[in-house]
Design an enzyme around this catalytic site. Structure first.
Site, mmCIF file in Angstrom:
data_model
loop_
_atom_site.group_PDB
_atom_site.id
_atom_site.type_symbol
_atom_site.label_atom_id
_atom_site.label_comp_id
_atom_site.label_asym_id
_atom_site.label_seq_id
_atom_site.Cartn_x
_atom_site.Cartn_y
_atom_site.Cartn_z
ATOM 1 N N LYS A 133 -41.107 90.574 36.187
ATOM 2 C CA LYS A 133 -41.303 89.454 37.106
ATOM 3 C C LYS A 133 -40.275 88.354 36.835
ATOM 4 C CE LYS A 133 -44.993 86.774 37.293
ATOM 5 N NZ LYS A 133 -46.325 86.177 37.372
ATOM 6 N N LYS A 176 -39.986 81.944 34.119
ATOM 7 C CA LYS A 176 -39.374 80.794 33.442
ATOM 8 C C LYS A 176 -38.922 81.173 32.037
ATOM 9 C CE LYS A 176 -42.242 77.373 35.797
ATOM 10 N NZ LYS A 176 -43.601 76.824 35.758
ATOM 11 N N LYS A 232 -51.096 84.625 23.459
ATOM 12 C CA LYS A 232 -50.339 83.446 23.024
ATOM 13 C C LYS A 232 -50.552 83.117 21.548
ATOM 14 C CE LYS A 232 -49.573 80.801 27.272
ATOM 15 N NZ LYS A 232 -49.761 79.486 27.894
HETATM 16 P P1 AMP Z 1 -45.842 79.923 36.221
HETATM 17 O O1 AMP Z 1 -44.377 79.847 36.403
HETATM 18 O O2 AMP Z 1 -46.252 81.170 35.485
HETATM 19 O O3 AMP Z 1 -46.459 78.655 35.693
HETATM 20 O O4 AMP Z 1 -46.489 80.134 37.659
HETATM 21 C C1 AMP Z 1 -46.672 79.141 38.649
HETATM 22 C C2 AMP Z 1 -47.081 79.826 39.941
HETATM 23 O O5 AMP Z 1 -45.984 80.653 40.432
HETATM 24 C C3 AMP Z 1 -48.272 80.803 39.795
HETATM 25 O O6 AMP Z 1 -49.063 80.751 40.983
HETATM 26 C C4 AMP Z 1 -47.623 82.170 39.664
HETATM 27 O O7 AMP Z 1 -48.447 83.210 40.093
HETATM 28 C C5 AMP Z 1 -46.392 82.011 40.584
HETATM 29 N N1 AMP Z 1 -45.293 82.882 40.116
HETATM 30 C C6 AMP Z 1 -44.660 82.797 38.917
HETATM 31 N N2 AMP Z 1 -43.674 83.732 38.827
HETATM 32 C C7 AMP Z 1 -43.698 84.437 39.993
HETATM 33 C C8 AMP Z 1 -42.927 85.538 40.510
HETATM 34 N N3 AMP Z 1 -41.923 86.078 39.833
HETATM 35 N N4 AMP Z 1 -43.230 85.995 41.752
HETATM 36 C C9 AMP Z 1 -44.238 85.450 42.466
HETATM 37 N N5 AMP Z 1 -44.997 84.409 42.037
HETATM 38 C C10 AMP Z 1 -44.742 83.898 40.813
#
Ligand code: AMP
Ligand code: TRP
Length: 338
Positions: free
Chosen positions: A197, A200, A116
């Site tokens: 993946k 967001k 980051k």
């Molecule tokens: P984040 O969006 O990175 O803040 O992630 C929030 C939660 O969602 C975390 O536990 C991540 O591991 C899970 N997560 C985010 N993107 C994915 C994805 N594409 N598939 C599965 N889990 C996800």
């Protein structure tokens, strides 16, 4: 009868961007399914969101939206504790104390910090210190399990190291937490590119993600346009060429909770990927409709959402204050008399 000792679970989610199907299937749905089994704390980590530049209005809105979304997805206040990090001051206080025993070198080695901060000529001290606040989140609740994505494993390991260091420096019994990484299959890939993946970061790229609030028509369109391949075999597979079909099948599996064998036999007579896409889109829409309804109800009843959050914060405060006071006493701070 002896009181059953339940594991304490702590997890956090940042209020950044719209919650997508990957967040839901990979994290939130699992929290909902297991909320009765353990003593769970789910925290909307607004203080962590401050570590990168933020628009105040947007942060405020996204924090409320994420809170409503977690309840809409099925977290029940009688079964688990959902709260906003900044509502419980112990997190910031605890982070300061842990800062003072955490060697700087440990933070400089964190890969997320390195990623980051790369190429930026100005970054906040908070970005470097982010994992210490996360350690305070976890350690103040005596959590033994921390469900996180693979990318957060190093931070939970740092929380373990901080707990061990604190216990060895002082006469203390901080619980050393374990990261719990969800089983494979819970990784939802981008619909436009099944090799990355669902994230967001690309959620404004059309056809990449499904937002939990997307209209039925939009969901149907995104699934119809999802990248597959030139074949017609509907089978679970690790092959790179089949990543798109595998992603659709995995989404179907996590939502329906059917086994791979059941699913493959269900589609054995399908006429190509069109049939698969139709079913996947139907089950997503069915799964998300009650969530959208509940979300809209909560967002239009400001009082109810505030009540839920303040009762969560009260429970969180009770637990974390007791631990923080113990920590303060251990290190020689004078507790106020009241
Ligand atoms: P984040 O969006 O990175 O803040 O992630 C929030 C939660 O969602 C975390 O536990 C991540 O591991 C899970 N997560 C985010 N993107 C994915 C994805 N594409 N598939 C599965 N889990 C996800
Ligand atoms: N850093 C985590 C993320 O970005 C969120 C988080 C903050 C967290 N505090 C936590 C996760 C405590 C688990 C436990 O996803």
């Amino acid at each position: 009868m002896a009181k059953e000792i339940r594991s304490r679970v702590f997890s956090g989610i940042q209020p950044s961007g719209n919650v997508h199907l990957g967040n839901y299937l990979g994290a939130i749905k699992g929290w909902v399914q297991r909320q009765s089994e353990k003593d769970n704390f789910f925290c909307i980590v607004d203080l962590h969101a401050l570590t990168v530049p933020n628009d105040p209005k947007q942060l405020n809105t996204q924090t409320r939206e994420l809170s409503a979304m977690l309840f809409a997805c099925g977290l029940e206040p009688e079964k688990c504790t959902v709260f906003i990090q900044s509502h419980v001051a112990c997190h910031s206080e605890g982070a300061w104390i842990l800062n003072c025993i955490t060697p700087l070198g440990w933070l400089e080695r964190m890969t997320q910090y390195k990623d980051k901060s790369k190429g930026k000529n100005s970054i906040s001290t908070g970005l470097l210190d982010y994992p210490v606040l996360m350690a305070a989140d976890i350690l103040l609740y005596d959590a033994n399990e921390v469900p996180v994505g693979e990318d957060q494993k190093q931070h939970v390991e740092l929380a373990r190291d901080i707990a061990l260091r604190f216990n060895s420096l002082y006469d203390s019994d901080l619980i050393v937490p374990e990261p719990v990484i969800p089983a494979v299959g819970a990784r939802v890939m981008g619909l436009d590119n099944p090799l990355v993946k669902m994230s967001k970061t690309y959620s404004n790229v059309r056809g990449h993600a499904i937002g939990l609030l997307d209209e039925d028509k939009e969901i149907d369109r995104s699934i119809k346009r999802a990248v597959t391949d030139s074949g017609n075999e509907i089978r679970f597979s690790d092959a790179i060429e089949s990543a798109g079909v595998n992603n659709l099948l995995s989404i179907y599996r996590v939502i329906t909770q059917k086994t791979e064998i059941e699913i493959e036999s269900e589609f054995a007579n399908a006429r190509g990927y069109g049939d698969l896409k139709k079913r996947v889109s139907e089950v997503i829409i069915e799964e998300l409709n009650p969530i959208k309804d509940k979300y809209n109800r909560l967002m239009s009843d400001v009082g109810e959402l505030d009540r839920l959050l303040s009762s969560g914060a009260q429970k969180a405060e009770e637990i974390s204050r007791a631990r923080l006071n113990k920590i303060k006493q251990t290190i020689g701070l004078v507790l106020p008399k009241n």
